[in-house]
Design a protein around this motif. Structure first.
Motif: not given
Length: 264
Positions: A222-247
């Motif tokens: 929530x404090x880290x700038x999303x990668x410029x080539x990706x931006x925010x993903x579904x539900x306003x979450x970043x790629x890193x957040x979506x990858x963290x949910x399975x963990x």
């Protein structure tokens, strides 16, 4: 308001060879893994490890971190580019590593090691995961030294607000690399090291790592700038957040499984 110190990314040079701080941070993490792993292996026989096994495990772990981290970045963050230009995958010196990919690489390395050494996978995982956060800690320090992966824009009055000259807009941002180093690195290391000091039901320490890393990474994103080539993903979450949910889900599942196993 703070300004990023703009460290020289090159720590030192020997002739034509330049050694970067980021690479040194990886070496520090691997060295600490060997040192602390050897200490615990000698101290606690119930861990089913010895100094020789720790050295062998480190070899496979290094391969898992580097190969998994690189392939994870290529597939999770820029799959179209790297599938179009596969020769670029090996250009690891150009940057681009994924912590989630590195974790997957280490899991594969542990599966192989556990099978070839006849060690229970979760017993091995419980030995390994308390040693991992220090590598994450120094990796994030390497990111900070490089002035990369900076945070989102924040109020200039915030006590940790920092200008990153590499960010062309010149706006004050969160030093999210240091947040990650503190939470995913130092804090998670302390928690796991203390929790794993005595025997636990196999899988519990590994589950706590998955939960701890997944939650810490999810929050810091929530404090880290999303990668410029990706931006925010579904539900306003970043790629890193979506990858963290399975963990996080895996952590809950393994914890419940281990808890039920201990009762049986």
């Amino acid at each position: 308001m703070l300004v990023h110190p703009q460290f020289d990314p090159i720590a030192f040079s020997v002739g034509p060879v330049s050694v970067h701080w980021y690479g040194l941070m990886y070496l520090v993490g691997f060295a600490l893994f060997w040192w602390l792993g050897t200490y615990r292996a000698k101290k606690d026989s119930w861990r089913q490890m010895d100094a020789e096994k720790v050295e062998d495990l480190l070899f496979f772990g290094v391969l898992g971190v580097i190969i998994g981290g690189r392939l994870g970045y290529c597939l999770f963050y820029q799959p179209d580019f790297y599938l179009t230009y596969p020769s670029q995958i090996i250009r690891i010196w150009d940057g681009g590593m994924s912590a989630h990919g590195g974790i997957l690489g280490v899991i594969i390395a542990m599966l192989y090691f556990a099978k070839t050494r006849s060690i229970n996978f979760f017993t091995l995982a419980d030995f390994v995961v308390p040693l991992v956060p220090l590598g994450l800690l120094f990796g994030r320090i390497g990111n900070f030294i490089n002035g990369e992966l900076w945070g989102r824009v924040c109020s200039p009055e915030f006590v940790l607000a920092m200008i990153f000259p590499q960010a062309a807009d010149g706006l004050p941002r969160h030093p999210s690399q240091l947040y990650e180093a503190t939470l995913e690195g130092l804090l998670l290391f302390v928690v796991l090291w203390i929790y794993s000091k005595r025997p636990r039901t196999p899988g519990k320490v590994a589950a706590l790592f998955c939960l701890g890393y997944g939650i810490c990474r999810f929050v810091v994103e929530f404090f880290r700038e999303p990668d410029s080539f990706l931006g925010l993903q579904a539900l306003g979450l970043s790629q890193g957040q979506w990858l963290s949910l399975p963990l996080i889900v895996i952590g809950v599942f393994v914890w419940v499984w281990a808890q039920r196993s201990s009762k049986r």
